[in-house]
Design an enzyme around this catalytic site. Sequence first.
Site, PDB file in Angstrom:
ATOM      1  N   LYS A 187      -2.656  17.688   2.197  1.00  0.00           N
ATOM      2  CA  LYS A 187      -2.793  16.281   2.576  1.00  0.00           C
ATOM      3  C   LYS A 187      -4.015  15.974   3.430  1.00  0.00           C
ATOM      4  CE  LYS A 187       0.145  13.477   2.699  1.00  0.00           C
ATOM      5  NZ  LYS A 187       0.928  12.420   2.121  1.00  0.00           N
ATOM      6  N   SER A 242      -1.326  17.153   7.309  1.00  0.00           N
ATOM      7  CA  SER A 242       0.113  17.144   7.509  1.00  0.00           C
ATOM      8  C   SER A 242       0.533  18.495   8.058  1.00  0.00           C
ATOM      9  CB  SER A 242       0.800  16.874   6.170  1.00  0.00           C
ATOM     10  OG  SER A 242       2.107  17.404   6.171  1.00  0.00           O
ATOM     11  N   HIS A 246      -3.352 -10.831  -6.624  1.00  0.00           N
ATOM     12  CA  HIS A 246      -1.981 -10.305  -6.779  1.00  0.00           C
ATOM     13  C   HIS A 246      -1.991  -8.788  -6.964  1.00  0.00           C
ATOM     14  CE1 HIS A 246      -0.977 -14.565  -7.562  1.00  0.00           C
ATOM     15  NE2 HIS A 246      -2.063 -14.543  -8.299  1.00  0.00           N
ATOM     16  N   GLU A 289      -4.613   3.357   9.206  1.00  0.00           N
ATOM     17  CA  GLU A 289      -3.164   3.109   9.300  1.00  0.00           C
ATOM     18  C   GLU A 289      -2.776   2.719  10.723  1.00  0.00           C
ATOM     19  OE1 GLU A 289      -0.725   6.295   7.671  1.00  0.00           O
ATOM     20  OE2 GLU A 289      -2.208   6.572   6.096  1.00  0.00           O
TER      21      GLU A 289
END
Length: 464
Positions: free
Chosen positions: A290, A284, A163, A297
């Site tokens: 970043k 970025s 979980h 992804e």
Amino acid sequence: MTAQLSKKSEAWSARFSEPVSDLVKRYTASVFFDKRLAQVDIQGSLAHAEMLAHQKIISQDDHAAIQRGMAQIKEEIESGKFEWLLDLEDVHLNIEKRLTELAGDAGKRLHTGRSRNDQVATDIRLYIRGEIDNIVGLLRDLRLALLDLAEQHAETILPGFTHLQVAQPITFGHHILAYVEMFGRDAERMLDARKRVNRLPLGAAALAGTTFPIDRERVAKTLGFEDVCHNSLDAVSDRDFAIEFCAAAALIMTHVSRMSEELVIWMSPRVGFIDIADRFCTGSSIMPQKKNPDVPELARGKTGRVNGHVIALLTLMKGQPLAYNKDNQEDKEPLFDTVDTVVDTLRIFADMARGITVKPETMRAAALQGYATATDLADYLVKKGLPFRDAHEAVAHAVRVCVDRNCDLSDLTLEEMRVFSTLIEADIFEVLTLEGSVAARNHVGGTAPQQVRASIARIRALLT
Ligand code: ARG
């Protein structure tokens, strides 16, 4: 557009009184994408021609002319000189037309006892077979890279989650081996599908077979097929083998996607379990600080389209009456995109696995939070004779006290612990350590470093 729209209009034959419109030509043509099948198409044609000659359906001279013509066509395609014509609809007609230019009547005889229906079914099977072998090899590379990572971290401890809550301490090697198992089953699934892919449709002709004295077993043998398709209608019309392949590919992507999800979480500065080498990340355009895990992804995102291709193919098949229907031409783009996506993804993941840096201190610190050894305390009490449900309850009380005091179970003194059960003795502190916890799960499939090493050795032996 890589094929040219030729000026001459290629009506089907004397049967037609007018040529198809340019719009229809474009709509029905598949040459832009099915030219990818050129090499297997030639391979299939050569096997067919060899059989026709052996059966004396065509002459040895015709066979030789076909062989020479095909060798040249192969060369033209490889060097990019081959002129693909949209007017000629698909890869099959483009190659046959060129063969006829080069070999004359011999080229026109090649299609004896054959139809594009059994021809294309054969091509796709040869193509998928080759890609299965490629993908199985790539899965092996990925598994070897993951085995190296697991081996370096057979003893590195991190929290295991259920979980997404800290559950029990595990070793990072064990965690990585979970994916090695998944990718192992993926390879098995591919090889299992291969058996059903590897059967020869040629000889089915358009749908009913042919009146010529063909030898299908001979063609099957030449092409390395394990068997022939035993029903001509089925042979030309069903694409279940392609669906099976795409479903197996979708499972590969699903496993990659699960792993990607974890890599993204682990690399988040909030978690900080790993770093991924810069070459797999991007920055970025606005935020200079970043570093984003783009590759995992994107792999997670690409899983969606591979899953979608399975549905596309199932839907393509479900309404078709026997035998061949033009619908089947639509099998190719989902299939090719599946192959491209899976092949690129596996390649990049094997490389990326070698570019993962693990941060053991952060993992360890996280495992120390969240009472990861609570089950160990309960098991300890059970071994001293307390029924498991009572032990569970006693430990729940202890955890509650620790939550209030903001401390770990191992921070309690022996006296404090004995409030929860007088069965607790000084040997409890050993049990509550992270190392003690993982080492105690020492059975096949458990997280103990000893088991991790044994698994690595077992799988390595299978792969080498
Ligand atoms: N391009 C076609 C396909 O991909 C080849 C078979 C065409 N057969 C036919 N009867 N029109 O399925």
